[in-house]
Write a protein that holds these residues in place. Structure first.
Motif, PDB file in Angstrom:
ATOM      1  N   ALA A 143      -8.987   6.968   9.585  1.00 11.76           N
ATOM      2  CA  ALA A 143     -10.127   6.246  10.494  1.00 11.76           C
ATOM      3  C   ALA A 143     -11.586   6.824   9.993  1.00 11.76           C
ATOM      4  CB  ALA A 143      -9.931   6.533  11.907  1.00 11.76           C
ATOM      5  N   ILE A 144     -11.768   7.765   9.623  1.00 12.11           N
ATOM      6  CA  ILE A 144     -13.180   8.148   9.195  1.00 12.11           C
ATOM      7  C   ILE A 144     -13.222   7.425   7.847  1.00 12.11           C
ATOM      8  CG2 ILE A 144     -14.602  10.238   8.554  1.00 12.11           C
ATOM      9  CD1 ILE A 144     -13.170  11.839  10.680  1.00 12.11           C
ATOM     10  N   VAL A 145     -12.567   7.833   6.751  1.00 16.61           N
ATOM     11  CA  VAL A 145     -12.911   7.595   5.626  1.00 16.61           C
ATOM     12  C   VAL A 145     -13.104   5.787   5.403  1.00 16.61           C
ATOM     13  CG1 VAL A 145     -11.996   7.634   3.152  1.00 16.61           C
ATOM     14  CG2 VAL A 145     -11.922   9.628   4.568  1.00 16.61           C
ATOM     15  N   SER A 146     -12.070   5.273   6.163  1.00 19.04           N
ATOM     16  CA  SER A 146     -12.079   3.627   5.982  1.00 19.04           C
ATOM     17  C   SER A 146     -13.371   2.963   6.213  1.00 19.04           C
ATOM     18  CB  SER A 146     -10.702   3.252   6.447  1.00 19.04           C
ATOM     19  OG  SER A 146     -10.904   3.231   7.857  1.00 19.04           O
ATOM     20  N   ARG A 147     -14.410   3.633   7.048  1.00 22.68           N
ATOM     21  CA  ARG A 147     -15.177   2.970   7.615  1.00 22.68           C
ATOM     22  C   ARG A 147     -16.682   3.270   6.765  1.00 22.68           C
ATOM     23  NH1 ARG A 147     -11.596   3.183  11.317  1.00 22.68           N
ATOM     24  NH2 ARG A 147     -11.555   1.450  12.875  1.00 22.68           N
ATOM     25  N   ALA A 148     -16.507   4.349   5.801  1.00 23.80           N
ATOM     26  CA  ALA A 148     -17.581   4.334   4.923  1.00 23.80           C
ATOM     27  C   ALA A 148     -17.719   3.341   3.864  1.00 23.80           C
ATOM     28  CB  ALA A 148     -17.415   5.851   4.087  1.00 23.80           C
ATOM     29  N   PRO A 149     -16.737   2.863   3.168  1.00 25.66           N
ATOM     30  CA  PRO A 149     -17.136   2.003   2.108  1.00 25.66           C
ATOM     31  C   PRO A 149     -17.723   0.381   2.503  1.00 25.66           C
ATOM     32  CG  PRO A 149     -14.637   2.297   2.359  1.00 25.66           C
ATOM     33  CD  PRO A 149     -15.400   3.127   3.332  1.00 25.66           C
ATOM     34  N   MET A 150     -17.600   0.256   3.631  1.00 25.80           N
ATOM     35  CA  MET A 150     -18.203  -1.076   4.403  1.00 25.80           C
ATOM     36  C   MET A 150     -19.741  -1.209   4.050  1.00 25.80           C
ATOM     37  SD  MET A 150     -16.177  -2.054   7.742  1.00 25.80           S
ATOM     38  CE  MET A 150     -16.685  -0.352   8.760  1.00 25.80           C
ATOM     39  N   GLY A 193      -5.775  18.028  -3.659  1.00 26.63           N
ATOM     40  CA  GLY A 193      -5.353  16.733  -4.625  1.00 26.63           C
ATOM     41  C   GLY A 193      -5.193  15.425  -3.883  1.00 26.63           C
ATOM     42  N   HIS A 194      -4.707  15.487  -2.887  1.00 25.31           N
ATOM     43  CA  HIS A 194      -4.159  14.026  -2.254  1.00 25.31           C
ATOM     44  C   HIS A 194      -5.394  13.487  -1.511  1.00 25.31           C
ATOM     45  CE1 HIS A 194       0.016  14.633  -2.251  1.00 25.31           C
ATOM     46  NE2 HIS A 194       0.173  16.083  -1.754  1.00 25.31           N
ATOM     47  N   GLY A 195      -6.364  14.291  -1.441  1.00 30.51           N
ATOM     48  CA  GLY A 195      -7.845  13.841  -0.858  1.00 30.51           C
ATOM     49  C   GLY A 195      -8.493  13.057  -2.052  1.00 30.51           C
ATOM     50  N   LEU A 196      -8.322  13.538  -3.287  1.00 28.38           N
ATOM     51  CA  LEU A 196      -8.859  13.035  -4.272  1.00 28.38           C
ATOM     52  C   LEU A 196      -8.152  11.786  -4.733  1.00 28.38           C
ATOM     53  CD1 LEU A 196     -10.927  13.183  -6.929  1.00 28.38           C
ATOM     54  CD2 LEU A 196      -8.981  14.478  -8.100  1.00 28.38           C
ATOM     55  N   VAL A 197      -6.886  11.820  -4.601  1.00 31.78           N
ATOM     56  CA  VAL A 197      -6.217  10.400  -4.854  1.00 31.78           C
ATOM     57  C   VAL A 197      -6.667   9.440  -3.829  1.00 31.78           C
ATOM     58  CG1 VAL A 197      -3.824   9.609  -4.877  1.00 31.78           C
ATOM     59  CG2 VAL A 197      -4.144  11.531  -5.933  1.00 31.78           C
ATOM     60  N   ALA A 198      -6.814  10.013  -2.754  1.00 30.96           N
ATOM     61  CA  ALA A 198      -7.204   9.040  -1.532  1.00 30.96           C
ATOM     62  C   ALA A 198      -8.651   8.302  -1.958  1.00 30.96           C
ATOM     63  CB  ALA A 198      -7.268   9.730  -0.259  1.00 30.96           C
ATOM     64  N   ALA A 199      -9.576   9.228  -2.417  1.00 32.37           N
ATOM     65  CA  ALA A 199     -10.848   8.802  -2.697  1.00 32.37           C
ATOM     66  C   ALA A 199     -10.706   7.709  -3.869  1.00 32.37           C
ATOM     67  CB  ALA A 199     -11.875   9.906  -3.195  1.00 32.37           C
ATOM     68  N   MET A 200      -9.780   7.941  -5.016  1.00 31.34           N
ATOM     69  CA  MET A 200      -9.695   7.014  -5.935  1.00 31.34           C
ATOM     70  C   MET A 200      -9.222   5.563  -5.601  1.00 31.34           C
ATOM     71  SD  MET A 200      -8.361   9.765  -8.913  1.00 31.34           S
ATOM     72  CE  MET A 200      -8.086   8.404 -10.070  1.00 31.34           C
ATOM     73  N   LEU A 201      -8.467   5.747  -4.721  1.00 35.35           N
ATOM     74  CA  LEU A 201      -7.583   4.462  -4.136  1.00 35.35           C
ATOM     75  C   LEU A 201      -8.820   3.671  -3.350  1.00 35.35           C
ATOM     76  CD1 LEU A 201      -4.101   5.612  -2.932  1.00 35.35           C
ATOM     77  CD2 LEU A 201      -4.840   4.368  -5.064  1.00 35.35           C
ATOM     78  N   VAL A 202      -9.426   4.368  -2.514  1.00 36.67           N
ATOM     79  CA  VAL A 202     -10.399   3.684  -1.598  1.00 36.67           C
ATOM     80  C   VAL A 202     -11.532   3.192  -2.609  1.00 36.67           C
ATOM     81  CG1 VAL A 202     -12.163   4.042  -0.101  1.00 36.67           C
ATOM     82  CG2 VAL A 202      -9.941   4.965   0.499  1.00 36.67           C
ATOM     83  N   ALA A 203     -11.903   3.761  -3.659  1.00 37.34           N
ATOM     84  CA  ALA A 203     -12.935   3.180  -4.766  1.00 37.34           C
ATOM     85  C   ALA A 203     -12.227   2.168  -5.349  1.00 37.34           C
ATOM     86  CB  ALA A 203     -13.488   4.399  -5.833  1.00 37.34           C
ATOM     87  N   GLY A 204     -10.758   1.995  -5.797  1.00 38.24           N
ATOM     88  CA  GLY A 204     -10.320   0.833  -6.077  1.00 38.24           C
ATOM     89  C   GLY A 204     -10.295  -0.454  -5.263  1.00 38.24           C
ATOM     90  N   VAL A 205     -10.023   0.108  -4.027  1.00 35.55           N
ATOM     91  CA  VAL A 205     -10.013  -1.263  -2.843  1.00 35.55           C
ATOM     92  C   VAL A 205     -11.223  -1.748  -2.897  1.00 35.55           C
ATOM     93  CG1 VAL A 205      -9.890  -1.546  -0.373  1.00 35.55           C
ATOM     94  CG2 VAL A 205      -8.161  -0.369  -1.524  1.00 35.55           C
ATOM     95  N   LEU A 206     -12.560  -0.933  -2.730  1.00 34.94           N
ATOM     96  CA  LEU A 206     -13.913  -1.467  -2.679  1.00 34.94           C
ATOM     97  C   LEU A 206     -14.223  -2.241  -4.176  1.00 34.94           C
ATOM     98  CD1 LEU A 206     -16.676  -1.586  -1.580  1.00 34.94           C
ATOM     99  CD2 LEU A 206     -17.210   0.682  -2.620  1.00 34.94           C
ATOM    100  N   LEU A 207     -13.954  -1.683  -4.913  1.00 35.91           N
ATOM    101  CA  LEU A 207     -14.235  -2.544  -6.262  1.00 35.91           C
ATOM    102  C   LEU A 207     -13.532  -3.843  -6.443  1.00 35.91           C
ATOM    103  CD1 LEU A 207     -14.517   0.417  -9.150  1.00 35.91           C
ATOM    104  CD2 LEU A 207     -16.527  -0.886  -7.893  1.00 35.91           C
TER     105      LEU A 207
END
Length: 243
Positions: A143-150, A193-207
């Motif tokens: 819920a927190i992380v998903s609202r930052a890329p907007m 490490g799971h957090g790093l993967v999450a960050a990479m996936l979110v970056a992929g979504v944004l791009l």
């Protein structure tokens, strides 16, 4: 404006919570608070799920109620954006027609498919997190992380319309977008490490969504931002429940 005004503004924009106070104007100046309000949404939903689980409800039922709580707290704001964007970005032949479809309140085939798949994935992933004994922290993080890329998308992409929610909210200052991103990053640090993967996936979504929106409609709209939030939430849930 004060931090209190920013929090009021974020809650008014992103939730159906009965908040009072003087909101920041334009709303995008409060973008740093969007992840904070996301955390409040996640905390309430996770709290409801925890209480239901303590009463003996099975994980699939608890996951469904947590998901329903997330939706009710936001008034299905982002789910509506996902459905509209799916219809418009894939269903129109021209830029103007795509924008017209996205504004139409009726939902089409692409929108139904996107919405059903999103709900099924989120429900299943929340149920998995519950079975793993980490439902509260995973739901909170998503819920927190998903609202930052907007906010990042609003700085990166021009508004595709001359009106609408996104246009009316303005453009977030760089510091506000960066502060929200920093908060999201700090949350993901707790997951290693799971957090790093999450960050990479979110970056992929944004791009990915950003480039698609730029090529199809020339920029971002509120529906595009909602799509980024929904897919980012799924990305975080996938990463944090993977073993």
């Amino acid at each position: 404006m004060s931090p209190t005004s920013d929090l009021v503004s974020a809650a008014m924009l992103l939730t159906r919570l009965p908040v009072r106070g003087r909101p920041t104007d334009p709303a995008a100046r409060a973008a740093w608070a969007w992840p904070v309000v996301g955390g409040l949404i996640g905390a309430i939903a996770a709290g409801v799920g925890t209480a239901l689980g303590a009463m003996g409800a099975e994980p699939p039922v608890v996951a469904a109620v947590v998901l329903l709580s997330l939706i009710l707290l936001t008034g299905a704001l982002h789910e509506d954006g996902l459905a509209d964007a799916a219809d418009g970005l894939w269903g129109g032949g021209t830029r103007d027609r795509r924008l017209e479809i996205m504004r139409d309140s009726r939902i089409g085939t692409y929108g139904v498919i996107a919405l059903v798949l999103s709900l099924l994935l989120r429900w299943a992933l929340i149920a998995i997190a519950l079975q793993q004994g980490q439902m509260v922290e995973v739901v909170l993080a998503a819920a927190i992380v998903s609202r930052a890329p907007m906010a990042i998308a609003m700085r990166w992409l021009p508004a595709a319309r001359d009106d609408g929610v996104s246009r009316g909210a303005g453009r977030p200052p760089a510091w506000a977008a960066q502060a929200g991103l920093l908060l999201a990053g700090l949350v993901l640090l707790f997951f290693g490490g799971h957090g790093l993967v999450a960050a990479m996936l979110v970056a992929g979504v944004l791009l990915g969504v950003g480039h698609l929106a730029r090529s199809r409609i020339g920029g971002q709209t509120g529906d595009v931002l909602g799509t980024i939030q929904q897919l980012s939430e799924i990305a975080v849930l996938v990463a944090l429940t993977s073993r």
